[in-house]
Structures are given as C-alpha cells and as structure tokens.
Design a protein around this motif. Structure first.
Motif, PDB file in Angstrom:
ATOM      1  N   MET A   1      28.947  10.467  31.487  1.00 50.58           N
ATOM      2  CA  MET A   1      28.844  10.506  32.930  1.00 50.58           C
ATOM      3  C   MET A   1      27.822  11.533  33.410  1.00 50.58           C
ATOM      4  O   MET A   1      27.516  11.593  34.576  1.00 50.58           O
ATOM      5  CB  MET A   1      30.208  10.825  33.550  1.00 50.58           C
ATOM      6  N   ARG A   2      27.353  12.394  32.502  1.00 51.75           N
ATOM      7  CA  ARG A   2      26.358  13.392  32.899  1.00 51.75           C
ATOM      8  C   ARG A   2      25.122  12.695  33.433  1.00 51.75           C
ATOM      9  O   ARG A   2      24.687  11.691  32.909  1.00 51.75           O
ATOM     10  CB  ARG A   2      25.973  14.261  31.703  1.00 51.75           C
ATOM     11  N   GLY A   3      24.551  13.282  34.483  1.00 48.29           N
ATOM     12  CA  GLY A   3      23.311  12.759  35.025  1.00 48.29           C
ATOM     13  C   GLY A   3      23.454  11.515  35.882  1.00 48.29           C
ATOM     14  O   GLY A   3      22.463  10.880  36.214  1.00 48.29           O
ATOM     15  N   GLU A   4      24.671  11.179  36.268  1.00 43.06           N
ATOM     16  CA  GLU A   4      24.863   9.967  37.072  1.00 43.06           C
ATOM     17  C   GLU A   4      25.135  10.244  38.544  1.00 43.06           C
ATOM     18  O   GLU A   4      24.896   9.392  39.374  1.00 43.06           O
ATOM     19  CB  GLU A   4      26.001   9.134  36.487  1.00 43.06           C
ATOM     20  N   GLN A   5      25.667  11.414  38.862  1.00 41.34           N
ATOM     21  CA  GLN A   5      26.022  11.736  40.252  1.00 41.34           C
ATOM     22  C   GLN A   5      24.902  12.543  40.878  1.00 41.34           C
ATOM     23  O   GLN A   5      24.872  13.757  40.794  1.00 41.34           O
ATOM     24  CB  GLN A   5      27.327  12.531  40.288  1.00 41.34           C
ATOM     25  N   ARG A   6      23.981  11.863  41.534  1.00 42.21           N
ATOM     26  CA  ARG A   6      22.832  12.548  42.129  1.00 42.21           C
ATOM     27  C   ARG A   6      23.121  13.079  43.525  1.00 42.21           C
ATOM     28  O   ARG A   6      22.503  14.031  43.987  1.00 42.21           O
ATOM     29  CB  ARG A   6      21.649  11.588  42.182  1.00 42.21           C
TER      30      ARG A   6
ATOM     31  N   GLY B   1      28.893  17.766  38.716  1.00 41.92           N
ATOM     32  CA  GLY B   1      28.841  16.313  38.563  1.00 41.92           C
ATOM     33  C   GLY B   1      27.588  15.846  37.844  1.00 41.92           C
ATOM     34  O   GLY B   1      27.617  14.882  37.076  1.00 41.92           O
ATOM     35  N   TRP B   2      26.459  16.505  38.099  1.00 44.01           N
ATOM     36  CA  TRP B   2      25.205  16.122  37.434  1.00 44.01           C
ATOM     37  C   TRP B   2      25.160  16.642  35.996  1.00 44.01           C
ATOM     38  O   TRP B   2      24.806  15.917  35.073  1.00 44.01           O
ATOM     39  CB  TRP B   2      23.988  16.639  38.210  1.00 44.01           C
ATOM     40  N   SER B   3      25.520  17.913  35.819  1.00 41.42           N
ATOM     41  CA  SER B   3      25.324  18.555  34.515  1.00 41.42           C
ATOM     42  C   SER B   3      26.484  18.365  33.542  1.00 41.42           C
ATOM     43  O   SER B   3      26.294  18.429  32.336  1.00 41.42           O
ATOM     44  CB  SER B   3      25.095  20.058  34.705  1.00 41.42           C
ATOM     45  N   GLY B   4      27.691  18.201  34.090  1.00 43.84           N
ATOM     46  CA  GLY B   4      28.870  18.152  33.239  1.00 43.84           C
ATOM     47  C   GLY B   4      29.311  19.522  32.766  1.00 43.84           C
ATOM     48  O   GLY B   4      30.130  19.651  31.867  1.00 43.84           O
TER      49      GLY B   4
END
Length: 163
Positions: A1-6, A44-47
């Motif tokens: 899920m990392r890198g999916e919430q911009r 959310g982006w980095s985890g």
C-alpha cells in the motif's frame, strides 16, 4: 500500500474552544490541523512513522469562524530520498443553508515537509518516489521546491541577524 495515498482530506467543525478573543480560529489551531493531516498523509504515502521538518509559505488568507466546516487537504507534490512535500489547503464554509459562504473559501495555504523515520534505528528511511505525470503536477512540484528554497533563505537571513 506504500505510495498509493497521494492526497488526504480531514474535516473539522470550528468549535468555541478553537477561537481567539476576536471570535476567529487561532492560527495555532489551524497549524495543528495542518500538521495532523500532513502526518497522516505522510504515513499513508511512506508506510512509516514520519516527522515534520519544515512548513513554508504559510499564509492566513481569510478567517475561520465558530461553526464553520473546515476542510484541510494535503496533496503530495514532491518526494526526496526520505522527505515528502505536501501542498496543504485549508478551506472553510458556513453550514447554514443560504448563508453568504455557501461555497468554501480558501483560508490558509502552505507547503509542509515530512521525513519518514525508521523507528528502530531512529534515522530517516527511504520513501516511495513520486514523479509528476501532468503539467499541473509539475507546476505543484516546482512550487513546493521554490517555497522551501525561499524558506531556507529566510532561515539563513534570520541566523545571520542573530549571529
């Protein structure tokens, strides 16, 4: 899920405890909201757990009143090795039907930078890269970099003054 919430949006109701003696929301409260949405967007982006390292170009454009519905949106606009830059807009609108502010108004804008941390090591850790895919995204990335460069110039000027 990392890198999916911009992009991430929080909503708050401006409460009496949030306002100053003039009846408007304190700038510090608005800054807390900005930090909260920025933190959640960074994680959310980095985890990874992330820390605020800079806020640049913050401007309080319009007041927020008691009872306003406040929307705080953070949008990733640049990544470094371990850093994430988010453009943040704070908008507000009156909830009363038919009121003069039926459309939300921009109240505050800034760029906030977070660094992802490896909690076990206590050191910065890599984040998923983000690359602009449109002209609008490239303008936002350029804007974020410019705002942070200007902020560094201000810091250097202040440091030189105090030296």
């Amino acid at each position: 899920m990392r890198g999916e919430q911009r992009e991430l949006t929080f909503r708050f109701l401006a409460e009496p405890k949030d306002v100053n003696y003039g009846g408007k929301v304190h700038g510090g409260v608005v800054m807390r909201w900005i930090d909260q949405v920025g933190y959640a967007a960074a994680v959310g982006w980095s985890g990874h757990y992330s820390v605020t390292v800079a806020v640049g170009g913050i401007r309080f454009v319009a007041p927020i009143r008691i009872g306003d519905l406040v929307t705080v949106t953070a949008k990733l606009v640049h990544t470094g090795t371990s850093s994430m830059h988010f453009a943040v807009d704070v908008r507000a609108r009156d909830l009363e039907p038919g009121e003069r502010d039926a459309v939300s108004r921009l109240c505050t804008h800034c760029v906030i930078v977070f660094v992802a941390m490896d909690q076990a090591e206590g050191k910065p850790t890599a984040v998923p890269p983000w690359t602009p895919t449109s002209e609008a995204d490239q303008r936002l990335a350029d804007y974020a970099i410019k705002v942070m460069e200007l902020s560094k110039d201000i810091e250097q000027t202040v440091a030189a003054f105090h030296a």
